[in-house]
Design an enzyme around this catalytic site. Structure first.
Site, mmCIF file in Angstrom:
data_model
loop_
_atom_site.group_PDB
_atom_site.id
_atom_site.type_symbol
_atom_site.label_atom_id
_atom_site.label_comp_id
_atom_site.label_asym_id
_atom_site.label_seq_id
_atom_site.Cartn_x
_atom_site.Cartn_y
_atom_site.Cartn_z
ATOM 1 N N SER A 1 0.821 -1.218 0.000
ATOM 2 C CA SER A 1 0.000 0.000 0.000
ATOM 3 C C SER A 1 0.853 1.265 0.000
ATOM 4 O O SER A 1 1.998 1.264 0.454
ATOM 5 C CB SER A 1 -0.872 0.051 1.250
ATOM 6 O OG SER A 1 -1.664 -1.081 1.360
HETATM 7 N N1 SAH Z 1 0.562 -5.456 4.205
HETATM 8 C C1 SAH Z 1 1.370 -5.760 3.046
HETATM 9 C C2 SAH Z 1 0.681 -5.538 1.730
HETATM 10 C C3 SAH Z 1 -0.542 -6.387 1.569
HETATM 11 S S1 SAH Z 1 -1.002 -6.708 -0.089
HETATM 12 C C4 SAH Z 1 2.705 -5.042 3.095
HETATM 13 O O1 SAH Z 1 2.940 -4.244 4.022
HETATM 14 O O2 SAH Z 1 3.522 -5.303 2.212
HETATM 15 C C5 SAH Z 1 -2.263 -7.869 0.216
HETATM 16 C C6 SAH Z 1 -1.752 -9.248 0.518
HETATM 17 O O3 SAH Z 1 -2.868 -10.033 0.899
HETATM 18 C C7 SAH Z 1 -1.126 -9.950 -0.675
HETATM 19 O O4 SAH Z 1 0.181 -10.326 -0.358
HETATM 20 C C8 SAH Z 1 -2.032 -11.168 -0.894
HETATM 21 O O5 SAH Z 1 -1.324 -12.320 -1.318
HETATM 22 C C9 SAH Z 1 -2.613 -11.363 0.486
HETATM 23 N N2 SAH Z 1 -3.870 -12.095 0.552
HETATM 24 C C10 SAH Z 1 -4.943 -12.030 -0.276
HETATM 25 N N3 SAH Z 1 -5.921 -12.863 0.168
HETATM 26 C C11 SAH Z 1 -5.443 -13.451 1.307
HETATM 27 C C12 SAH Z 1 -5.979 -14.388 2.227
HETATM 28 N N4 SAH Z 1 -7.194 -14.926 2.098
HETATM 29 N N5 SAH Z 1 -5.202 -14.769 3.263
HETATM 30 C C13 SAH Z 1 -3.964 -14.258 3.450
HETATM 31 N N6 SAH Z 1 -3.408 -13.363 2.604
HETATM 32 C C14 SAH Z 1 -4.142 -12.961 1.549
#
Ligand code: SAH
Length: 226
Positions: free
Chosen positions: A73
C-alpha cells in the site's frame, strides 16, 4: 590482467533522507500526528521490504508492485490504518495479507505481538526473511487463508486486513477480543470503503471511514481466485 569491480553500496543516509521526507510530506502534512506512528514509519526501512525492481520508488507516495499480482500500500494508507487502530503497545494483533512484511514490522513496533497471515507462500517466506534480518522477533508469519483468521491464536485486540473483501468475514469478528477493533476494506474487487468494526459488550459497531483501493482478499470468505 585483473578485472576490477567496485561494489557501490548506496549510502544509508540516502534512504534515511528519503524516509524523513516521506514522513514530513506524505504523513505529517496530511494530518498524521501520532508520534509513535511517525516514529515507526520514520524508522522502519521500507526499501528493505520492497523488491529490487521498485526499490528506487520505496518512499514515493504510491502503492508498489511486489510480485504475484500483489501490491504494498501507499505509505499514507498504511499510516491511516495504524492511526485508526490506535495501538498502545500491549496488544496482540493479527494482520491479514503479510505481503512484504512492511506493515507487520510497523505493527511490531506499535503492539506487543503480531500474527500475520499470507496466502502466497513465496511472499510469506520472503517476509519472514526480511523481518528476521531486521531482528524483528515479535512477528509470526503464517501461511494460510487469512479470511478464516487464526482460530488457534484468537482472541485479538486488533485485526488489520490489508486486502479488500466483499463483506466482513464472520470468523474474523468471532476472533476479536472484547473492545477489539477490526479494520477491513469492504467493497468490490477494485474499490472499497475502509470499515472499522468494534466489539462493544455483546454488540459490534460498524463505522465506514472512507474510500480506498486494495487488492482483493482471496480465500473462503473473500473473492474467488483469478
Ligand atoms: N501489508 C502488506 C501488503 C498487503 S497486499 C505489506 O505491508 O507489504 C495484500 C496481501 O494479501 C497480498 O500479499 C495477498 O497475497 C494477500 N492475501 C490475499 N488474500 C489473502 C488471504 N485470504 N489470506 C492471506 N493473505 C491474503
Amino acid at each position: 590482467m585483473s578485472a576490477s569491480c567496485t561494489i557501490v553500496d548506496v549510502d544509508t543516509s540516502h534512504w534515511d533522507r528519503l524516509r524523513e521526507q516521506m514522513v514530513e510530506d506524505q504523513l505529517r502534512k496530511r494530518g498524521i500526528l501520532n508520534l509513535s506512528i511517525l516514529d515507526a514509519m520514520g524508522s522502519v526501512p521500507r526499501h528493505v521490504f520492497v523488491p529490487e525492481t521498485v526499490r528506487d520508488l520505496s518512499y514515493e507516495d504510491r502503492a508498489l508492485a511486489i510480485g504475484h499480482g500483489q501490491t504494498i500500500s501507499q505509505p499514507y494508507m498504511t499510516a491511516i490504518m495504524l492511526q485508526v487502530l490506535a495501538l498502545s503497545g500491549t496488544e496482540k494483533v493479527m494482520e491479514i495479507g503479510t505481503g512484504t512484511g512492511y506493515q507487520a514490522a510497523l505493527l511490531a513496533r506499535l503492539a506487543k505481538q503480531v500474527e500475520t497471515v499470507e496466502l502466497v507462500p513465496e511472499l510469506a517466506s520472503q517476509a519472514r526473511e526480511t523481518l528476521a534480518a531486521l531482528g524483528i522477533s515479535n512477528v509470526n508469519v503464517h501461511i494460510a487463508d487469512g479470511s478464516r483468521g487464526l482460530p488457534g491464536e484468537a482472541p485479538f485486540d486488533a485485526i488489520a486486513v490489508a486486502a479488500g473483501a466483499p463483506d466482513v468475514p464472520p470468523m474474523l469478528l468471532e476472533q476479536l477480543a472484547p473492545n477489539g477493533k477490526l479494520l477491513i476494506p469492504i467493497g468490490d474487487r477494485k474499490q472499497q470503503i475502509l470499515t472499522l468494526f468494534q466489539k462493544m459488550d455483546s454488540q459490534v459497531v460498524r463505522k465506514p471511514l472512507g474510500g480506498c483501493a486494495f487488492v482483493p482478499l482471496l480465500g473462503v470468505h473473500g473473492w474467488p481466485g483469478a
